[in-house]
Each structure stands twice: as structure tokens, then as C-alpha cells.
Design a protein around this motif. Structure first.
Motif, PDB file in Angstrom:
ATOM      1  N   ALA A 127       0.828  -1.208   0.000  1.00 35.67           N
ATOM      2  CA  ALA A 127       0.000   0.000   0.000  1.00 35.67           C
ATOM      3  C   ALA A 127       0.861   1.255   0.000  1.00 35.67           C
ATOM      4  N   THR A 128       1.974   1.217   0.714  1.00 38.88           N
ATOM      5  CA  THR A 128       2.866   2.374   0.762  1.00 38.88           C
ATOM      6  C   THR A 128       3.486   2.654  -0.594  1.00 38.88           C
ATOM      7  N   SER A 129       3.689   1.609  -1.395  1.00 36.47           N
ATOM      8  CA  SER A 129       4.361   1.772  -2.692  1.00 36.47           C
ATOM      9  C   SER A 129       3.443   2.288  -3.789  1.00 36.47           C
ATOM     10  N   VAL A 130       2.128   2.381  -3.523  1.00 35.33           N
ATOM     11  CA  VAL A 130       1.179   2.850  -4.535  1.00 35.33           C
ATOM     12  C   VAL A 130       1.253   4.369  -4.644  1.00 35.33           C
ATOM     13  N   ASP A 131       1.391   4.853  -5.863  1.00 41.37           N
ATOM     14  CA  ASP A 131       1.429   6.287  -6.134  1.00 41.37           C
ATOM     15  C   ASP A 131       0.011   6.847  -6.078  1.00 41.37           C
ATOM     16  N   HIS A 132      -0.274   7.706  -5.088  1.00 41.65           N
ATOM     17  CA  HIS A 132      -1.626   8.214  -4.887  1.00 41.65           C
ATOM     18  C   HIS A 132      -2.038   9.244  -5.937  1.00 41.65           C
ATOM     19  N   LEU A 133      -1.104   9.744  -6.700  1.00 40.85           N
ATOM     20  CA  LEU A 133      -1.437  10.728  -7.731  1.00 40.85           C
ATOM     21  C   LEU A 133      -1.801  10.069  -9.057  1.00 40.85           C
ATOM     22  N   SER A 134      -1.511   8.798  -9.186  1.00 40.09           N
ATOM     23  CA  SER A 134      -1.825   8.064 -10.409  1.00 40.09           C
ATOM     24  C   SER A 134      -3.171   7.367 -10.246  1.00 40.09           C
ATOM     25  N   THR A 135      -3.947   7.311 -11.309  1.00 39.76           N
ATOM     26  CA  THR A 135      -5.270   6.689 -11.237  1.00 39.76           C
ATOM     27  C   THR A 135      -5.409   5.597 -12.292  1.00 39.76           C
ATOM     28  N   SER A 136      -6.295   4.648 -12.010  1.00 42.80           N
ATOM     29  CA  SER A 136      -6.650   3.586 -12.951  1.00 42.80           C
ATOM     30  C   SER A 136      -8.157   3.433 -12.926  1.00 42.80           C
TER      31      SER A 136
END
Length: 561
Positions: free
Chosen positions: A351-360
């Protein structure tokens, strides 16, 4: 393993709802009546959701909701009619009704299982699985065991010779060269004859003009998939597929369902699941937790493959069409299923490694409609509208300033036929072409907060910090912002878990994981009494489909609730 079992993973987001609206202008000699009631299974009294109830030889009818309730209005001449009720796997019920002076007709209907009439169920571009016998298109299916029980190293090679009317040809002698697939032959001399490819609901561009190998030969995207990662492939042949998917499907459709998402979604709803299949329909079941662990393993392998062979810009533009951040999506699902499996350290790191500014997102259009919009707005019945305050009991009080209320819900000040307060729906679901996120950025913060509390040495400070990221959010890329003050409650594990559960119900509204959350947070058990609308949940797990039980002797007994 039979298709119907795997098709159930789409039940929250792909139920077909048919609602015929009668004319508002009454004619001489006609009577407007409201037809209402409940459809339940004979012998178990379990409500049946999704049953079709209609008046024979008319255009009036409706579909039962999750509680088995149906209601619709009809304007007809007075006299005798027949009320038909049907559902896959049950005998059609025919009940005589009389339209006369009464303005309301109430009938509670019992449906009897009909094991001999069960049909194979397939997934199409419509909003529900369809009986293969009643579908107007030719559909073929290749199971997982058929893909791997041969010497093929790629999916396109594995399906060669298994689909009637499908021509699978290698474009060159190069082992790395692509393979062309033609369903019922070429459809044009100079144009593109490739079928439309859909993987886990995502349409992939497969234009041969964009996919050229070093020898100048066209390729296709099936070479990117490992046959061992695929659950099944469904192929719709002929130009009739265009009626479902539009002109892009005039050469047919190849639908591919992969294992990791299938297994993870099944484990959220079933007590035991199948993670490997075999050719004699005797696959063994494992616990839901082992299902989550298998999904995590498959996603970890996918990340490793992605690191070794990163997707090119051409792949991103031609296949995911810029809608899917592949690495972030895999890490987000890895974090989700690791949390469910109890692997808290992995859940935190993923979860920490997920980029919060990127969306899918899952993108929809006028052909492939938003499935929640289809369910709620196209049906236009009160019992399909969401409950007040995201549905949890009144002990969970939401701040009226919580931005997620206005994002997801539109106040109605109404109740449905069960007396439950309801709202209108907004957010990602109030338009037929609105995209639905593959995952929400703040789900990652909620995963971190929960995992920090559940690990062997709870870290209350770290959990509070992650929770505050959700509460104080004002810049979510989807505009889903709580915009609240920081957490000010008790700094205890129990109090924080209660707050996390409350925020998961708000943040992750209609994402299909509330049943898993309710069990994991030890919310009150259901009583087992049918149609008790005061309970937080009415089941612990779903029963296993009869079509699976009748073909696989290893199918477990249904859960008690």
C-alpha cells in the motif's frame, strides 16, 4: 470448474435489471394497479435476487432486489392474467391474478429448483451472465485446464484447434512472431480482421497496424499473457457480437478472465474457493484465506514479471489505452488481498508503494454501460437506491461536513417499500458512461492504518497518521475528499479499528468489499431470519451454485448463514 461459479464474481457489478414502465395515460376500461410481493426459494425461505416477474403477454414487469422484493405498476383491461416468475436454475412459476377494483395486487412467490434445466452461463457485454442456450450469438469457451494441458507456450497457440470456426495462424517463422486469429474467416480484404480483445472487463486495442515485430510482421496481444494466469476464455463469433460491443466487435470478441482477480473476488464472498482446476471436474476447494494467499502470490509474480519486462509506451498506448496504471493497480490489489489474508507487513509495504497521484479506471461508453448506473438508474425502483449514510447502523454517526456524503449521495428524504431511508446515488455512478476506479487512493491509507493495528506489535501512532490522511484529505485525484479534522477519539486499538471500519464504509462505498469487511471487523452476526432489515448483514457467505455442486463432488456444504 463450471463457468457459472466464476461468473458469480461479477454479481455485484453485472446483474441485468429490466423495468418496463407503463403509460401514465389511462384508457377507457383499463385499470392501473401496483403489483408487489416477495420471491423466495421453496424449502429454505431465502429471498431470490434478480428474478424476473412479469405479466404474461404484456410489457409490464420488474426484477427482484437483494431482499427478493419486486414492485411495478401496470395499466391493463380488467380481467384474468398470469403472473410469470423466472430465475436461472428454478422452475418458472405461473400464478393467476385478477385485475379488477383493487389497486394493489400482492403475491409472495415460491420458486422450486429445477436442476435438469440448468444451462451453461456466459458473460457478455450486457449487464448479466446469460444462459448460453438463449443467447442469440455463438459463444465458445476454453477452460483453464485446456490452456495448460498441452505444449503451447502462449495463449494464442493454446486455443488453436479448440474453437470451431477460429483460424489461428502464425505470421512468420520467428518464434517470437505474432499469431493472427480470425473468427469465421477474414471480414475484409484490406482492413483489419482482428477480433476485439477484452481482459477482465478492459477492452484492449489490438490493431495489427500498431503491433509490428522486428521482421515487419503483425502481432497480437495474447502473446503477453501466460496461459497459467488465465481462468477461462470466452469467444463470441460472427458479426452478431457487434450488437453487444458495437462496431469494434464486428470481427468477433475474445474475452479473457485471469486468475488473481477471480480468486480474490471469490474469496471475499465464499467460505471456500477453487484455486486450481482440472479436466474431470473434481477440483478441490481451499479456505477463503488460502484463496487470498494464492491471489497475493499470483500478483507478486506479476510484479516480478513487470520488473523484468516493463511495458513499453506502445503497449500502454495500444493496450491499456492510458486508463490503467499497471504497476500501481497490481500493487493496490496485492495490498488489499494481503490485508484480507492477514499478511500485514506485505499489506503495509504494498500500500505504501502505490502512487496516490496516479489513477486507474474501468472506462465505459454508450455501448458498454456503467454497471451500477444500469442497476440503479435504468431500473428506477426505490429498492435499488442506497440507504442513508452508506448503510451501517445508527451507532456510526457521520459528520454532516463529511465530503463523501455529498460525493456519493443525494438526499431524498424518502423510504423504500421496506421502510428503510434511502438516497439518490451520485459519485462514480450517476451517468451511464462514467468511469469507475480500479482502486481508490485512500483505500491504501485505510489498509495501512488497519494493518498497523492488527500486526503482532500494533503501532497506534502510525495507524492514526494513516487514518488522518483519509480524514483530512482535500486533494484526492477523483475528488473524493472527506475534508474533516484529524481523529480525536481514544488512542486504543479497538477505538481506532471502529473508526477505520466506519471510514471504509464511506470511502469504499459500492466497491463490493463490505461483506468481507463486516466479517473481518467482527460485526454482529446475522440471525438467519429472512427479511430482517434491521441487521447489518443478512449472510456470512454466499451459498455455492447448484451447477457447481451437481458437477463437482468436492463442493462443500453451504454455510449455515
Amino acid at each position: 470448474m463450471k463457468k457459472a461459479f466464476y461468473n458469480l464474481r461479477h454479481v455485484w457489478f453485472r446483474l441485468l435489471l429490466i423495468c418496463f414502465v407503463s403509460s401514465s395515460f389511462g384508457l377507457y376500461g383499463q385499470q392501473q394497479v401496483t403489483v408487489t410481493g416477495t420471491v423466495i426459494e421453496n424449502g429454505t425461505d431465502i429471498p431470490i435476487a434478480g428474478a424476473a416477474v412479469f405479466i404474461e403477454n404484456t410489457s409490464f414487469g420488474g426484477i427482484t432486489d437483494f431482499d427478493g422484493k419486486y414492485t411495478f405498476t401496470a395499466t391493463l383491461d380488467t380481467g384474468a392474467y398470469t403472473l410469470l416468475t423466472s430465475y436461472i436454475g428454478f422452475k418458472t412459476n405461473r400464478m393467476p391474478i385478477e385485475i379488477g377494483a383493487s389497486t394493489t395486487i400482492t403475491n409472495n412467490i415460491l420458486l422450486q429448483e429445477d436442476l435438469l434445466s440448468l444451462d451453461e452461463v456466459v458473460v457478455t457485454g450486457n449487464t448479466v451472465g446469460v444462459n448460453k442456450r438463449t443467447l442469440g450469438n455463438a459463444i465458445s469457451t476454453v477452460k483453464a485446464e485446456e490452456l495448460v494441458n498441452n505444449g503451447a507456450i502462449a495463449v494464442d497457440q493454446a486455443i488453436s484447434g479448440k474453437i470451431s470456426g477460429a483460424l489461428v495462424q502464425q505470421n512468420s517463422g520467428d518464434p517470437a512472431g505474432g499469431i493472427s486469429i480470425r473468427l469465421r474467416g477474414p471480414s475484409t480484404v484490406l482492413g483489419n480482421s482482428d477480433p476485439l480483445y477484452i481482459v477482465d472487463g478492459i477492452i484492449f486495442s489490438n490493431s495489427s497496424n500498431q503491433l509490428i515485430d522486428l521482421g515487419g510482421n503483425s502481432q497480437n496481444r495474447l502473446v503477453d499473457l501466460n496461459p497459467n494466469d488465465i481462468e477461462r476464455i470466452e469467444i463470441i463469433k460472427g458479426a452478431a457480437a457487434a450488437a453487444i460491443y458495437g462496431s469494434r466487435a464486428s470481427n468477433g470478441v475474445v474475452q479473457i478472465f485471469t486468475k488473481a482477480m477471480s480468486i480474490g473476488n471469490l474469496a471475499q464472498n465464499y467460505e471456500q474457493v477453487i484455486v486450481t482446476t482440472n479436466s474431470d471436474n473434481t477440483a478441490t476447494f481451499v479456505s477463503g484465506n488460502e484463496g487470498f494467499e494464492t491471489a497475493v502470490t499470483l500478483l507478486t509474480e506479476a510484479l516480478s514479471e513487470l520488473t523484468t519486462n516493463p511495458p513499453s509506451g506502445e503497449f500502454t498506448n495500444a493496450v491499456t489505452l492510458g486508463n490503467i496504471d499497471l504497476e500501481n493497480s497490481i500493487r493496490a490489489m496485492q495490498a488489499r488481498y494481503a490485508l484480507f489474508a492477514g499478511n500485514y507487513d506485505l499489506a503495509i509495504s504494498a500500500a505504501t508503494s502505490v502512487d496516490h497521484l496516479s489513477t486507474s479506471v474501468f472506462a465505459y461508453d454508450n455501448i458498454n454501460l456503467n454497471p451500477v448506473w444500469t442497476r440503479v438508474f435504468q431500473n428506477d425502483a426505490p429498492n435499488f437506491k442506497p440507504r442513508d449514510n452508506f448503510g451501517p447502523p445508527t451507532e456510526f454517526v457521520f459528520d454532516t461536513a463529511d465530503g463523501r456524503l455529498a460525493f456519493y449521495l443525494v438526499p431524498l428524504d424518502e423510504t423504500n417499500q421496506n421502510g428503510l431511508p434511502i438516497e439518490d446515488l451520485a459519485g462514480f455512478f450517476d451517468d451511464l458512461t462514467k468511469s469507475i476506479p480500479v482502486y481508490l487512493p485512500d483505500e491504501m491509507n485505510l489498509i495501512i492504518a488497519e494493518a498497523q493495528l492488527r500486526k503482532s506489535n500494533p503501532d497506534i501512532a502510525a495507524a492514526t497518521t494513516a487514518l488522518n490522511e483519509v480524514l483530512t484529505d482535500t486533494d484526492d485525484p477523483f475528488g473524493l475528499n472527506a475534508g474533516l479534522p484529524q481523529y480525536s477519539g481514544a488512542a486504543t486499538t479497538d477505538a481506532l479499528l471502529q473508526e477505520i471500519y466506519k471510514n471504509r464504509r464511506a470511502e469504499l462505498f459500492l466497491t463490493g468489499i463490505s461483506l468481507e469487511d463486516s466479517r473481518r471487523f467482527n460485526r454482529p452476526q446475522p440471525s438467519g431470519t429472512s427479511m430482517n432489515y434491521d441487521e447489518e448483514r443478512n449472510r456470512n457467505f454466499y451459498p455455492y451454485p447448484d451447477i457447481e455442486r451437481n458437477s463437482n463432488p468436492n463442493t462443500p456444504a453451504d454455510p449455515s448463514i
